[in-house]
Every structure is written in C-alpha cells, then in structure tokens.
Enzyme design. Structure first.
Site, PDB file in Angstrom:
ATOM      1  N   HIS A  96       0.884  -1.169   0.000  1.00 46.08           N
ATOM      2  CA  HIS A  96       0.000   0.000   0.000  1.00 46.08           C
ATOM      3  C   HIS A  96       0.917   1.212   0.000  1.00 46.08           C
ATOM      4  O   HIS A  96       2.146   1.065   0.013  1.00 46.08           O
ATOM      5  CB  HIS A  96      -0.954  -0.014   1.195  1.00 46.08           C
ATOM      6  CG  HIS A  96      -0.311   0.026   2.549  1.00 46.08           C
ATOM      7  ND1 HIS A  96       0.656  -0.873   2.955  1.00 46.08           N
ATOM      8  CD2 HIS A  96      -0.488   0.866   3.613  1.00 46.08           C
ATOM      9  CE1 HIS A  96       1.022  -0.599   4.192  1.00 46.08           C
ATOM     10  NE2 HIS A  96       0.356   0.455   4.613  1.00 46.08           N
ATOM     11  N   HIS A  98       1.073   3.974   2.238  1.00 44.83           N
ATOM     12  CA  HIS A  98       1.365   4.785   3.409  1.00 44.83           C
ATOM     13  C   HIS A  98       2.861   5.093   3.411  1.00 44.83           C
ATOM     14  O   HIS A  98       3.678   4.321   2.911  1.00 44.83           O
ATOM     15  CB  HIS A  98       0.936   4.066   4.680  1.00 44.83           C
ATOM     16  CG  HIS A  98      -0.563   3.995   4.832  1.00 44.83           C
ATOM     17  ND1 HIS A  98      -1.168   3.258   5.824  1.00 44.83           N
ATOM     18  CD2 HIS A  98      -1.569   4.580   4.115  1.00 44.83           C
ATOM     19  CE1 HIS A  98      -2.491   3.394   5.716  1.00 44.83           C
ATOM     20  NE2 HIS A  98      -2.747   4.187   4.685  1.00 44.83           N
ATOM     21  N   ASP A 100       5.415   4.961   5.190  1.00 42.00           N
ATOM     22  CA  ASP A 100       6.474   4.080   5.680  1.00 42.00           C
ATOM     23  C   ASP A 100       6.618   2.816   4.838  1.00 42.00           C
ATOM     24  O   ASP A 100       7.361   1.905   5.221  1.00 42.00           O
ATOM     25  CB  ASP A 100       6.249   3.721   7.153  1.00 42.00           C
ATOM     26  CG  ASP A 100       4.882   3.119   7.430  1.00 42.00           C
ATOM     27  OD1 ASP A 100       3.907   3.532   6.790  1.00 42.00           O
ATOM     28  OD2 ASP A 100       4.785   2.240   8.308  1.00 42.00           O
ATOM     29  N   HIS A 101       5.954   2.785   3.705  1.00 42.39           N
ATOM     30  CA  HIS A 101       6.052   1.639   2.798  1.00 42.39           C
ATOM     31  C   HIS A 101       6.449   2.027   1.379  1.00 42.39           C
ATOM     32  O   HIS A 101       6.609   1.141   0.535  1.00 42.39           O
ATOM     33  CB  HIS A 101       4.728   0.873   2.779  1.00 42.39           C
ATOM     34  CG  HIS A 101       4.398   0.234   4.087  1.00 42.39           C
ATOM     35  ND1 HIS A 101       4.662  -1.093   4.371  1.00 42.39           N
ATOM     36  CD2 HIS A 101       3.857   0.763   5.223  1.00 42.39           C
ATOM     37  CE1 HIS A 101       4.280  -1.357   5.615  1.00 42.39           C
ATOM     38  NE2 HIS A 101       3.791  -0.246   6.149  1.00 42.39           N
ATOM     39  N   HIS A 185      -6.862  -1.978   6.409  1.00 44.10           N
ATOM     40  CA  HIS A 185      -5.871  -0.975   6.814  1.00 44.10           C
ATOM     41  C   HIS A 185      -5.789   0.112   5.755  1.00 44.10           C
ATOM     42  O   HIS A 185      -5.730   1.306   6.068  1.00 44.10           O
ATOM     43  CB  HIS A 185      -4.517  -1.640   7.022  1.00 44.10           C
ATOM     44  CG  HIS A 185      -3.410  -0.687   7.346  1.00 44.10           C
ATOM     45  ND1 HIS A 185      -3.318  -0.044   8.554  1.00 44.10           N
ATOM     46  CD2 HIS A 185      -2.352  -0.265   6.608  1.00 44.10           C
ATOM     47  CE1 HIS A 185      -2.259   0.745   8.550  1.00 44.10           C
ATOM     48  NE2 HIS A 185      -1.650   0.629   7.383  1.00 44.10           N
ATOM     49  N   ASP A 207       0.745  -4.747   7.042  1.00 46.29           N
ATOM     50  CA  ASP A 207      -0.013  -3.950   8.009  1.00 46.29           C
ATOM     51  C   ASP A 207      -1.424  -4.457   8.256  1.00 46.29           C
ATOM     52  O   ASP A 207      -2.209  -3.795   8.942  1.00 46.29           O
ATOM     53  CB  ASP A 207      -0.045  -2.482   7.577  1.00 46.29           C
ATOM     54  CG  ASP A 207       1.255  -1.761   7.875  1.00 46.29           C
ATOM     55  OD1 ASP A 207       2.203  -2.426   8.344  1.00 46.29           O
ATOM     56  OD2 ASP A 207       1.337  -0.538   7.629  1.00 46.29           O
ATOM     57  N   HIS A 252       5.340  -4.433  12.256  1.00 46.79           N
ATOM     58  CA  HIS A 252       5.739  -3.387  13.194  1.00 46.79           C
ATOM     59  C   HIS A 252       5.802  -3.911  14.628  1.00 46.79           C
ATOM     60  O   HIS A 252       5.329  -3.264  15.563  1.00 46.79           O
ATOM     61  CB  HIS A 252       4.768  -2.214  13.104  1.00 46.79           C
ATOM     62  CG  HIS A 252       4.737  -1.539  11.766  1.00 46.79           C
ATOM     63  ND1 HIS A 252       5.881  -1.209  11.070  1.00 46.79           N
ATOM     64  CD2 HIS A 252       3.702  -1.128  10.983  1.00 46.79           C
ATOM     65  CE1 HIS A 252       5.542  -0.617   9.926  1.00 46.79           C
ATOM     66  NE2 HIS A 252       4.233  -0.562   9.853  1.00 46.79           N
TER      67      HIS A 252
END
Length: 268
Positions: A96, A98, A100-101, A185, A207, A252
């Site tokens: 996805h 977001h 941090d990806h 998510h 996630d 995480h």
C-alpha cells in the site's frame, strides 16, 4: 538465483502511541516499532516488497513519529550491504502507499511496479483522515500532481517511469510467491506468502496486523479505512497461516523483529 531467498531490509524505526498501535485498546504511551522491506531473490528475478520511509519526509511532515534511521537502513544502504544497487531490482511491489512503505520507491525508475489497482487513485484523493498516511507522494508523478506535491518528486521522476500495474484479489507474483488481498488498513492492502523448497512458508502480515498481539486479539491499528474489512483480513491471514503451516512475520512488532534475520542473513 535458483533457490528462493528472502532478505529483510532493516529500514529503521518510528514511534506511535499505544492506542494507535492497538486501536481503542492500548495501553497508551510511546511504542517504538520497526520498519522493513522484503527482498525476494527468485529464479524469476529480484522482487522488492515495500521500500520503507524517507527520513527527511518524516522529519518534515511527521516529526512526532521520531524516526531513527542510519545510512545503512536507507534503501540504497540496505541493498549495499548485500552487494546490490537499486538498478539490480527487477520488480517493486507496494503493499500500500502509506509513507512508511513507499519512501524508497523513487530509487527504482527502471523497475516494473505493481500495486492494488485502487491504491494510486486513493493516494491521489485520500479521505480526510488519510492525508498523513498518504503524505509521501514521491512514488508517483500522477499522485504528486493530483495533490499539488510535485516538489516531492526526485529529479527525473515522470509519469512514464512511476506508473504501476494495477492488480486485484490474490495474485501469484512468481512461483511460490503470492500476494494476498487483505483490505481494511488501506483500500488495497496486500499481505505476502512465500514458499520455499526446504523450509516452512512465511506469511508476512504487513499492516493487516502490526504485531503478534494484534493478530491474536484481532485488534487492528487505529489507521484504517474499513475496520470491518480489517478484522476479516486478519481472520483470513490466520486461516492461511494454519492451512499452509506458515511462519507468521509482522510488520511493526519490535519484540519479534529482534529475532528476525536481517542484513546479510536470509530465509531460504
């Protein structure tokens, strides 16, 4: 690359409040969590799943997440530990978008790029509560243009070299490598199942479940677009792991991450 090998590229860490990690459950207080990417060396090529976060972006837009990232934890640095450069990657897949990806996507203009077909449109026009999640738009000229954020684009990034193949549902990425549709998510979130000739499969929740506790309690993170779909996706992940006898790895979960192989160590 005849046998499948999986490397976890340590991308540093960030901080969230416990009530964000465990939605409406907590406990509260700072939770420092790892960020990593997944490199698959396969007979059909090198596949990189997610590209972590960009330190400068987080410090500018989300400094409250207190990033810690050394040079060897950037995407070029982590690949360098393996004697590789970004140009050695054939395919980049984003679970996805977001921040941090997708922070390192900009290093792969040459690579084929794959994501769920709904993710780029969502990054172009996110829900009001998704703006920080979809805040690093350096992965896509289309998204950056749509959001008035072209200043984020690395020089040389164009629509032509930042276009994605959109997919839907569960998809075989390569022999023994499967993307598992786990929305909730985000609108088009994917988890990842990797099979090996001589060890049990690994199911990366990504996630869909931040931590082992998240999956065991069906407690998703506070960052989501559809919490009911998110719970259903966690149930799907649990059943897949049981059906395949797979080892679960979480995106995480600092306690579990400390036991994972990183750097030059690999699974295979």
């Amino acid at each position: 690359m005849s046998d499948t090998k999986v490397y976890l590229l340590d991308g540093g860490s960030l901080v969230l409040d416990g009530y964000h990690v465990f939605w409406n459950r907590g406990p509260g207080g700072e939770v420092r969590f790892p960020v990593y990417s997944i490199l698959i060396e396969h007979a059909e090529g090198r596949f990189l799943i997610d590209t972590g976060y960009d330190y400068d972006h987080v410090m500018k837009v989300l400094p409250f997440e207190k990033p810690i990232q050394e040079k060897h934890q950037t995407i070029p640095g982590a690949l360098g530990l393996l004697g590789l450069e970004p140009r050695d990657i054939d395919v980049v897949v984003n679970s996805h978008f977001h921040f941090d990806h997708c922070g390192g996507n900009k290093y792969f203009p040459h690579a084929k790029k794959i994501c769920h077909r709904s993710e780029v449109p969502q990054a172009c026009n996110p829900q009001p509560f998704e703006h920080l999640g979809y805040s690093d738009l350096s992965f896509s000229a289309e998204a950056a243009e749509a959001r008035g954020a072209t200043a984020q684009l690395l020089e040389g990034t164009t629509r032509a070299n930042s276009t994605f193949e959109g997919i839907d549902g569960d998809v075989d990425l390569a022999r023994g490598v499967k993307l598992i549709s786990t929305p909730g998510h985000s609108i088009g979130h994917y988890s990842l199942l990797v099979e090996f000739p001589r060890r049990k499969p690994i199911l990366f929740t990504i996630d869909a479940a931040y931590t082992q506790k998240s999956l065991e309690t069906l407690c998703q993170a506070a960052f989501h677009i559809d919490p009911v779909a998110g719970v259903n996706s966690m149930r799907k992940v649990k059943k897949l792991a049981e059906d395949h006898g797979a080892e679960l790895m979480y995106s995480h979960d600092m306690d579990n991450f400390k036991t994972y192989r990183t750097g030059t160590q690999f699974y295979g």
